[in-house]
Design an enzyme around this catalytic site. Sequence first.
Site, PDB file in Angstrom:
ATOM      1  N   CYS A 850       0.859  -1.207  -0.188  1.00 14.84           N
ATOM      2  CA  CYS A 850      -0.028  -0.136  -0.139  1.00 14.84           C
ATOM      3  C   CYS A 850       0.757   1.209   0.148  1.00 14.84           C
ATOM      4  O   CYS A 850       0.614   2.469  -0.531  1.00 14.84           O
ATOM      5  CB  CYS A 850      -1.023   0.149   1.326  1.00 14.84           C
ATOM      6  SG  CYS A 850      -2.131  -1.311   0.976  1.00 14.84           S
ATOM      7  N   PHE A 851       2.125   1.214   0.630  1.00 13.42           N
ATOM      8  CA  PHE A 851       2.877   2.355   0.747  1.00 13.42           C
ATOM      9  C   PHE A 851       4.140   2.144  -0.049  1.00 13.42           C
ATOM     10  O   PHE A 851       5.004   2.929   0.288  1.00 13.42           O
ATOM     11  CB  PHE A 851       3.212   2.499   2.321  1.00 13.42           C
ATOM     12  CG  PHE A 851       1.886   2.307   3.141  1.00 13.42           C
ATOM     13  CD1 PHE A 851       0.978   3.632   3.288  1.00 13.42           C
ATOM     14  CD2 PHE A 851       1.524   1.469   3.963  1.00 13.42           C
ATOM     15  CE1 PHE A 851      -0.144   3.652   4.059  1.00 13.42           C
ATOM     16  CE2 PHE A 851       0.568   1.327   4.776  1.00 13.42           C
ATOM     17  CZ  PHE A 851      -0.232   2.476   4.772  1.00 13.42           C
TER      18      PHE A 851
END
Length: 884
Positions: A850-851
């Site tokens: 996600c990051f």
Amino acid sequence: MSLDCLFHRLSSTKRKLDDLNDDVDDALSDLVSVRMRKDYSSHAVNSSNGDGDDSSDLSLLSDVVSRVSNSDLSSRPQNPDLHFFVRMISQGNTLVFHANSDDTVKSLHERIQVITGIPVFEQRLIYKGKQLQWEQSLADCLIENDAGLNLVGRMRSTEYPITWQIVNELVWSICSLCRGETVCSARDVTTRISDFLALASKDDSEAAKAHIQIFMSSSAPTALVMLYLSPHKGNQKCAEDCIKRFLSPSCNNLPKFVYMHCFPILLEFCKLLNRGNGGFGVDSLYVSCRSALGSLLETIGDRGGHGCYEYSKSSIAVQELFPFVSELAKTLSKDLEVSRTSKLSLGPSEDIVRDFKAFLLPLQLAIKEKVGPEGPISLPFCEANYNQPCYSEEIGFLHVTFVDLLQKMKDCLDKLVGNPLPKAVEIGHIGASQYLAILKELYGISKLYLGAKEKFWTILRERKVVVCSLITRYAKRGEDHDWLLKHKEVTDFEARRHLVMLMFPEIKDEYDELHEMLIDRSHLLAESFEYIGRADPDSLHGGLFMEFKNEEATGPGVLREWFSLVSQAIFNPENALFVACPNDRRRFFPNPVCGLCLPAASKVDPLHLQYFSFCGRVIALALMHKVQVGVVFDRLFYLQLAGKDVTLEDIRDADPYLYNSCKKILEMDPKLVDSDALGLTFVSEANELGSIKVVELCTGGKNITINSMNRGEYVNLLIQYRFVRSISEQVAYFAQGFSDILLDPTQRKFFFQSLEPEDFDWMVHGSDRALCIDDWKEHTEYHGYKETDPLILWFWKAVREMSEDQRQVLLFFWTSVKHLPIEGFGGLASKLYIYKASESHERLPSSHTCFYRLCIPPYKSMEALRCAFNIVTKEDYGYSFGTW
């Protein structure tokens, strides 16, 4: 007689004739009103040449002054016990009367005749909605002190007597406040405004229109402006609060259906406030009223002819709105000059540009309606060349405005050349942020004049880089960008991509607005179809929340992985939905219902058409979420989505064999073709689920032999049958699914028409270049490690030693991104990060997709790091689970 002389004479008369105090004050009020109204119909461009012709106003006021000055005191009632007002509807004036209760209505009519000259038999006095009879006394009619009567011609009743009463009381209260009297308060005015708006909001739209007409007929807007300009304490604040209640619709004060009829009220406010302040347009209330009038014009225009739109297109309205266009054009020109010559942070404000657009539209429509059938206007304009009267002055002025503003915009764009969007712009450049909006209005004007469009687009083409920078920076969702998308010669890929992406909804951050999916990897396609294909389109507009069954990972990384996996399944030949092009296995087009030598047709699945709708939604959602899925649509598929014709050259990749055969037929010696050496007729053989059948390409095709004259028609019909008719249903369902995700489903064809086929390839597939290690390193940051640490040096050395497939797996393991955007790593949503993991060096690397985080344990040697990454870059490992 001059205005100043009239004022002196009236003031003198007031001092001498105390008993006529009310008449004099009324005349003074009329005079102030006239001064505000004076010559407003003359255009602002000529306002500096003089104050206009006041002769008619002065003549009227002279008669009033003479009447007041020469009045016979002896003719007035002795010891009158009533004081009331008579409003003359036709003239907009109010007469003040003193009388006794036992005086008859007939005597009142006779006094009105003496003052106005209106014959008694033409007069009708209305009080509280009823006509007063001659034989009645004022007491019989229940006339009270400070009552308001209406004088009309041959009218026996009115439909809204209470409204008349409230508005007349409002005007009377305002006049009292303007005279400085304490008999009324500001509260009385605001209360009566509230009462009026409550009555106007009580019924339907037509009734509201009637209430507004009563408000206008009673000169209530003029009275409010008089109160605003009054020097007495508190009057201005009271008037401003009342006027502002008409400036925007609200649920409590001014419902929208009432607001839609307030055009004449707002126009009157603007005219009077502008004149009352010297015509400079600097008064804040005037600016607010002007903006409100502009917003109402936009609202009326969006309604497509409802409400008072016809009024806004009439010649009277055009002449009344033209001064605003002139005023705003001059302001805009000055602001652009400031933007060109001073700091970049200065320039036209959004309010000025919005108002200019709103007031310009009715003028453009009126000119187009008058001279449109004749084509663009050739200058110098000659009105004699047209069959009906035209706006010659407005046409000339608008062209001058176009030339001036276009030159100013050219200079402003030139200032940005070489450094289109410097730092000052990035933090908020007011001037540059309005350049696109100004250019759009200039484009609209250019369509009216011969040669203007060519000049406009030439200037933009020569400054294409700057224009594209403005588009990617300032073009916003909800604005009209069709004028740019239709002229692709002034845009590049990034600008076109930005504009079409604005056709998608904005992804929401709130969890409760996301469409949730819980999918079993072993039934990926079927369950994805249930969640996406059968969902209400509106539920997909907020975004998606994705989770795989029996896995904890969630978030954008898992969603990107799902897009990659479901797209792979959709275009898997085993599912018989799409067919890969023989010459380019990345390119796909729908599997025909019946095709030549195809192993299976897509209609083997009874839900095949619904699956195409599902496919359209998935591709649109992938674009909306900015995920590249690694597929490319064949040209013939793309052209049909754009509503364009398919030709022979368009089937080159889809069917090389048929392409070459058709080329030979078209290039063959005509004599050989005419000799029937080919032995062809207008038919085609099709393989439908293993069964070969003959299909006529046209009526009686079996009996039509191909010759040199009709071979072109044969090739075209064959192409249409094989690649248009055979997949028309699949294309239609795919298109419908794609349209479901757009903000405006009717924009689907225009979406594809706005892009080049290559643009769409890059948006859906992403970059097809090998991963660049240097670009990768440039867009990577470190936490817990430094760029010069041995482990980081080992890592990048190991990446360089990997095969391209291993690097792809590593990228997917790190980010859940399988295909980079066309810009490479710089096109990702953020930079990539390498974190120092707290786990033992015996553990494998992990990731937070996600990051875009890769967590690397502190390995002791290059060999240990290489062994760890050899494991995570195996395809069955890196693609086998959802990371977060």
